[in-house]
Design a protein around this motif. Structure first.
Motif, PDB file in Angstrom:
ATOM      1  N   HIS A 155      21.852  -1.525 -12.478  1.00 57.61           N
ATOM      2  CA  HIS A 155      20.730  -2.192 -11.805  1.00 57.61           C
ATOM      3  C   HIS A 155      21.133  -3.480 -11.110  1.00 57.61           C
ATOM      4  N   HIS A 164      15.794  -8.285  -9.475  1.00 57.94           N
ATOM      5  CA  HIS A 164      15.391  -9.050  -8.304  1.00 57.94           C
ATOM      6  C   HIS A 164      14.971 -10.477  -8.599  1.00 57.94           C
ATOM      7  N   ILE A 213       0.828  -1.209   0.000  1.00 55.70           N
ATOM      8  CA  ILE A 213       0.000   0.000   0.000  1.00 55.70           C
ATOM      9  C   ILE A 213       0.862   1.259   0.000  1.00 55.70           C
ATOM     10  N   ALA A 214       1.920   1.221   0.790  1.00 57.26           N
ATOM     11  CA  ALA A 214       2.773   2.410   0.896  1.00 57.26           C
ATOM     12  C   ALA A 214       3.378   2.765  -0.450  1.00 57.26           C
ATOM     13  N   LEU A 215       3.652   1.743  -1.263  1.00 62.46           N
ATOM     14  CA  LEU A 215       4.257   2.012  -2.559  1.00 62.46           C
ATOM     15  C   LEU A 215       3.213   2.376  -3.604  1.00 62.46           C
ATOM     16  N   TYR A 223      21.788  -6.049  -8.195  1.00 59.06           N
ATOM     17  CA  TYR A 223      21.029  -6.326  -6.979  1.00 59.06           C
ATOM     18  C   TYR A 223      21.869  -5.923  -5.775  1.00 59.06           C
ATOM     19  N   ALA A 224      21.327  -5.055  -4.929  1.00 58.47           N
ATOM     20  CA  ALA A 224      22.054  -4.601  -3.743  1.00 58.47           C
ATOM     21  C   ALA A 224      21.630  -5.460  -2.554  1.00 58.47           C
ATOM     22  N   LEU A 283      23.429   3.223  -3.885  1.00 59.95           N
ATOM     23  CA  LEU A 283      24.487   2.373  -4.450  1.00 59.95           C
ATOM     24  C   LEU A 283      24.555   2.531  -5.964  1.00 59.95           C
ATOM     25  N   TRP A 284      23.401   2.612  -6.599  1.00 60.85           N
ATOM     26  CA  TRP A 284      23.396   2.822  -8.049  1.00 60.85           C
ATOM     27  C   TRP A 284      23.999   4.183  -8.403  1.00 60.85           C
ATOM     28  N   GLU A 304      12.353  -8.593  -0.193  1.00 64.08           N
ATOM     29  CA  GLU A 304      13.248  -8.459   0.960  1.00 64.08           C
ATOM     30  C   GLU A 304      12.630  -9.066   2.211  1.00 64.08           C
ATOM     31  N   SER A 362      10.757   2.372  -3.272  1.00 68.86           N
ATOM     32  CA  SER A 362      10.767   0.919  -3.192  1.00 68.86           C
ATOM     33  C   SER A 362      12.183   0.395  -3.226  1.00 68.86           C
ATOM     34  N   GLU A 363      12.990   0.945  -4.079  1.00 71.27           N
ATOM     35  CA  GLU A 363      14.341   0.426  -4.207  1.00 71.27           C
ATOM     36  C   GLU A 363      15.273   1.208  -3.304  1.00 71.27           C
ATOM     37  N   GLU A 416       7.093  -4.012 -10.602  1.00 68.35           N
ATOM     38  CA  GLU A 416       8.459  -4.508 -10.434  1.00 68.35           C
ATOM     39  C   GLU A 416       9.063  -3.960  -9.141  1.00 68.35           C
ATOM     40  N   GLN A 417       8.820  -2.689  -8.908  1.00 66.96           N
ATOM     41  CA  GLN A 417       9.312  -2.058  -7.681  1.00 66.96           C
ATOM     42  C   GLN A 417       8.756  -2.752  -6.445  1.00 66.96           C
ATOM     43  N   VAL A 418       7.438  -2.952  -6.461  1.00 73.35           N
ATOM     44  CA  VAL A 418       6.793  -3.564  -5.308  1.00 73.35           C
ATOM     45  C   VAL A 418       7.340  -4.967  -5.091  1.00 73.35           C
ATOM     46  N   GLU A 468      -1.457  -5.819  -7.302  1.00 71.59           N
ATOM     47  CA  GLU A 468      -1.877  -5.088  -8.496  1.00 71.59           C
ATOM     48  C   GLU A 468      -1.260  -3.697  -8.491  1.00 71.59           C
ATOM     49  N   GLU A 471      -1.984  -2.220  -4.818  1.00 69.94           N
ATOM     50  CA  GLU A 471      -3.112  -2.828  -4.100  1.00 69.94           C
ATOM     51  C   GLU A 471      -2.810  -4.300  -3.880  1.00 69.94           C
ATOM     52  N   HIS A 481      17.237   1.429  -0.714  1.00 62.36           N
ATOM     53  CA  HIS A 481      18.658   1.347  -0.403  1.00 62.36           C
ATOM     54  C   HIS A 481      19.496   1.051  -1.638  1.00 62.36           C
ATOM     55  N   GLU A 482      18.845   0.760  -2.757  1.00 59.22           N
ATOM     56  CA  GLU A 482      19.629   0.563  -3.978  1.00 59.22           C
ATOM     57  C   GLU A 482      20.009   1.885  -4.629  1.00 59.22           C
ATOM     58  N   GLY A 524      10.152  -6.141  -5.943  1.00 56.39           N
ATOM     59  CA  GLY A 524      11.530  -6.063  -5.455  1.00 56.39           C
ATOM     60  C   GLY A 524      11.560  -5.814  -3.967  1.00 56.39           C
ATOM     61  N   LYS A 525      10.699  -4.914  -3.535  1.00 55.45           N
ATOM     62  CA  LYS A 525      10.722  -4.526  -2.121  1.00 55.45           C
ATOM     63  C   LYS A 525      10.199  -5.640  -1.222  1.00 55.45           C
TER      64      LYS A 525
END
Lengths: 420, 420, 420, 420
Positions: free
Chosen positions: A97, A153, A26-28, A99-100, D271-272, A70, D264-265, A62-64, A54, A31, D267-268, A66-67
């Motif tokens: 890009h 990711h 939700i924060a990002l 992966y960190a 680094l990026w 974690e 979302s990313e 993709e962002q969601v 969604e 849904e 902490h990346e 990735g996050k």
């Protein structure tokens, strides 16, 4: 709408992992729909959930993904997808890009196999050796041209730090930081954790700042070292200089520790101490030559404790033992930190955060400072496993020594332990 | 140009009084000329100076004279001038431009005689009794219509606090506040000062906040009381409530002090403790009825220690012993503070500052808090004689108790004192 | 083994309520089994869970049930059980084991009906009127003999504060307290929330400490008052005294605000200010007599803003408007706080915590202080709805005023100053 | 008894130098007798004193003389005595008992001549070139074998920092550090001092920590640079990384500065950002290649502002521009600091103290931090000329920019907001 289904399992509800994932979605700005949830009925049981995410755009999705990865939420459809590997374009440079890493236990999927990433450390890249089928964290400055590095990711999964069931004694205060709580019990638990670490031959790392010497707490650290509770010591020029100043002149920053008055040559003592050690060729040499006869570093040399002195731009001198190149210092600390099972950080911000960056999240970490901001900063920077204790370092160490070494013969009169 | 000549004597150079006066003159926008200075050749000798002050307007001159008088510089020509007295226009109201007191020893000139002002206290007026030829500080709300009150600065002189020659042991740290210094020596000195105070039958005042109970330090205060090191205790509802909560339920703010876990009924315990004491009719009654059987206030009742609980708007309950009217509470504190020779303030801002306002500058005052801001605030507010110690109150009190009561008989088994 | 089944519904997963309940059960030493869980598939859906709690003793079970009830988990079998009522044994004394309230919305079951508890406030008892079928929070000192008071936890339920779905703008920072974050956005949100409150005719409460005057921020508060953004002002003697000192003499604590030099009569100014107002009979009278012609309290009188000055033991004077009895002051604050929709607390610890204790959790609360400890203390004490902002109060108020009142002619060009 | 007579002249009374010397003599355990004192009658006059120091041992006497010399008190009989010079025994090693420098103006007596010591800097040695008759401070690691170094205190004199008469505007707050004072005036003075420095072509040094970027203050620093108020910038990897992260991604430490939500990313990003600059070859190259198009460092490159990035062990990456060897970094900072006339330090502890160590006491230094401990630490470490300002750095810089660059069209009306 871009959609993806992720799944997650483990103690995802009572360890707050599921709510955190929902929160992140939700924060990002995306849904979620919970498709299925099987909740462990008892604490020892594991739970399982499938969640559809969604997002308005594929990029956001993709962002969601990735996050939330974690936190262990892996896309169902791509769980078995391979990690993307790209060669480093040059020495010291990762592919775009990359992966960190976090400091959590991580696996990467290569050739249809999950392999665990070695040397877990925050803010690195993952280098994969396809022949040996091994993967390892590599700091940016250590990557070599054409090393294969994980990008994006996909094909990476993480084991989130769950609160153990049943709880370990050590966890009772989680990361709470408070000046208004009884500390004796926590100090006792720290002592127990150190004893346990040693009984299992685990290595203990102490990270300390010069305040330890200024406040008269050095003698307690000496006692810890003598009793075998310190295997590695990380510090800066300052701790060593003021320890040696005290050994040579009885002062710390020009203040006589046993009189609390400023020495006349105050600010010269620490410079003379540095000069003396430079003349001897180093701390070990000064001990061997009989120049340095007591104190923290004398005891380290005598007991074979590994110490790493890392340089900073505010150093005077510095001592010959100081590694002035910060990258080299990091590398040495990185290597020494590897086998550590327990880390005790006291009265230092810079070295605590630097060390915290290098430690895997599985290392029990305690951070003691009279300033609450230091502990907050440490956990803000990612070392979330650290337990903070806001108190004065001298009485803390005194009490810790008492728990570690209860005077068996106190009846016989050794009650002097508090006043020697 | 308005001009006036002032003189000052005493240890005015090595106690920094002369420089401070010159500094004030300039800071206020006036000029000075030193007409004469006789400097004591040795530390034990007194010095003397005559200084001409020049200001652009008579109003400014008056201001400057008023201010430097606080440091003992008296106009030569008016040294023998009488104080101006005016009747208070109504109960609780001073005449305009009344002289506002410092907490220093003060004399007022009446009928060609210097009389010492009794009950020295900051921010009061001076009431003069012309028949009895006595003068005393009177707080604003206690003045009665037609009381004669000193107006302006004429006919008032002050004895500035000089650093003693030779220095007393107690003064070695002046008002320094530092987290980076060895504290053991200062704690030992505090112990010595308390012993000396008691050996001379001086009364010791303790002012304490509820943090003392939360951090598990209450047992040390109990020990101090039992050993006769506390004659008066100032606190608020909070200290008493949490002390009694601990006695009745083993918790403080709902945290079990010996387990460091939150009690289930956490926030109810302290309310139930209050209710219990209200039912008993008060703390003393609860002790007499056997309801309250241990803790700080139980020990106070048993040992006949005077305690004053002053109300605040954040109080729950409060306990029947709390004086909810703040003016009345001040008056009781004022009266109880009178014969005190030593004040130890711990883990409280409000009560420390309120008490500091009432104490003459001659009372040795120590303020202990883990937050440096508290000590700074205390000295900023005028209690400049206070020595600050920035440390954790629990280990502070533990160490203080050890110095006050070296365990001669620890062999007999009492070494448990640290672990019970 | 004692057992009980509880149920809970609402946004119990994404608002972290379910995990918190499971956590509490374990933390208190009991066990749980999740019998059933229906999780809302989308954010707007509600979830439902039934949990069996097992404890080793009935007493522990009772404890656990009491605690998790604060989070909305109600025993299934007794959901429809009536609250136990007992008469107060005397004025000002509750029956034993009275139910201590939270600041959350609460219902109590009486005569087979759930009635909402009026005047929600922390740490009170619940008084039930069986005739009128009404219930209300009552502070301990206001209870009358034979009032019917709820005892134990049966028949009481609480509506936990859920994070709203969708989130409100105001919630974006939850209770985060940080010095290292951009504050402009949060200040803008605070401004928006204040505008919205006013547009709905909600009352805004400001609670302020004297630092507001010392730092030169008073003029911004005056502007807020003039523009109708303050309906109620809570403060102590200090804020009023220094505001009036500034109006009369241009100084605050003896420092000239426009010159930053100490006034010669520094410490007299605030005492003279007090005396002047005492002579006038009070603040309103001083305004009417033309004695007080500017400043915060002048503006309050002019604009009809309700102010409450609560006494403390460190007050000088005090001003005639100060309510010196802390219980009476609490009662007046309690009454005035009732209709408040938004509370802004600045540069005060005592008054912020005292006010926080009186406010229902539904009042949006912002606490601004340069010292992070103040905000932490406020939320630790139960005012968990408070949003903390660690910053300097003067620039905070300046920026807030700019957002609330964008200069009409800024369009002409200079508006860029905040956003470029 | 060992005895020596010292003399001192200048504004020794109103600048507190004489009292400080008398104080030191006593504090070190010696005695004094004032043989003669001529006190300047007016502020502009200089005073003179001769003082006999008595100590129980010659060693103590030597100590006392060494210490009071730092305040300008020179032994009468040896005032014209030559400094003792000894050759350095090896590269990087001073002779024993070398004279350790302060950051004050210093002279050394060689061949019957007083020569001023060049490159004044704290905690160095003094190297004398007998041919050129020049002397200079040399840090320990820069000394070469056989360099002639001053040993002991003879033949060295120091010009203590006197408070100027008449006071400069800039000095009005001395080193006071307070959160409870109006700051607008001080900020205006800082602006005036910066304008004056620039109007005299003096160089301004800014030292800044990453908090500047996190709090959204970077745009103000960009403005300062653009307007020519910054000639040199000292920082660490962190400031540059987060500045560049913001330029490339809009985030700082993963927080979107204009939305205050975590990316979302998160902490990346940083680094990026590092990797991107490493690929470009450095900051300047990234600007030239069009990769970096805004922010602090972009503006530095564009405006030709010298920046020095010094490494630390907590650095990620680091950027290619970072000098990872701390000794080399110190040397570059030392060289760049040389011509600086004004130093503004913000939101950094490590770099502020490191820079403070290198600056002569004559450089006006302002240190701004929301944490009072930073400023205290700076002055404790010897940078006593620093003026501390405890406030939030974002509004500080905003207000500073407004004073430095009053909007031309503010005359049109809205300018009143800051000054009314």
């Amino acid at each position: 709408m871009a959609r993806s289904v992720v799944q997650i399992s483990g103690h995802i509800i009572d360890s707050l992992i599921l709510p955190k994932i929902l929160d992140l979605i939700i924060a990002l700005g995306a849904e979620f729909e919970i498709l299925e949830v099987q909740i462990g009925h008892r604490r020892a049981d594991r739970s399982y959930a499938r969640i559809q995410v969604e997002a308005s755009t594929p990029a956001l999705l993709e962002q969601v993904l990735g996050k939330i990865k974690e936190h262990g939420a892996l896309p169902v459809e791509i769980e078995e997808e391979a990690a993307e590997l790209q060669p480093a374009p040059a020495d010291g440079i990762f592919p775009d890009h990359f992966y960190a890493t976090t400091n959590l236990t991580t696996w990467v999927r290569v050739k249809e196999q999950w392999i665990e990433v070695e040397l877990p450390e925050m803010d690195c890249g993952i280098r994969v050796d396809l022949i040996a089928m091994r993967a390892a964290c590599v700091p940016m400055h250590r990557v070599k041209k054409d090393d294969l590095i994980v990008v994006g990711h996909r094909g990476v999964k993480i084991l989130p730090l769950e609160r153990r069931v049943p709880r370990e004694a050590f966890e009772f205060m989680s990361s709470a930081v408070s000046t208004e709580q009884p500390k004796g019990l926590l100090i006792r638990e720290i002592a127990e954790a150190m004893k346990k670490t040693r009984s299992e031959n685990g290595r203990i790392l102490v990270v300390a700042g010069p305040g330890l010497v200024h406040t008269g707490a050095a003698r307690h650290l000496v006692q810890l070292i003598e009793q075998g509770y310190v295997q590695v010591l990380f510090a800066g020029n300052g701790l060593a200089v003021h320890d040696i100043e005290t050994a040579l002149y009885g002062t710390s920053l020009g203040v006589y520790l046993d009189k609390n008055i400023r020495a006349s040559e105050g600010h010269e003592h620490h410079l003379w101490a540095i000069n003396t050690i430079r003349k001897a060729g180093g701390i070990r040499q000064a001990v061997e030559q009989g120049v340095l006869q007591k104190g923290i570093f004398y005891t380290c040399v005598n007991k074979g404790v590994d110490f790493v002195l890392a340089g900073s731009i505010r150093d005077d001198g510095p001592l010959p033992d100081v590694i002035t190149d910060t990258l080299k210092a990091q590398d040495v600390m990185r290597e020494r930190a590897r086998s550590v099972k327990f880390a005790l950080m006291m009265a230092t911000t810079l070295h605590a955060i630097a060390t915290g960056n290098l430690l895997p999240a599985t290392v029990k970490t305690v951070c003691v400072d009279i300033n609450p901001a230091v502990v907050t900063k440490l956990t803000d920077r990612g070392t979330f496993q650290a337990i903070g204790l806001v108190t004065d370092v001298e009485p803390f160490l005194r009490e810790l020594c008492e728990y570690l070494n209860p005077p068996a013969n106190k009846q016989a009169g050794s009650s002097a332990s508090l006043t020697n």
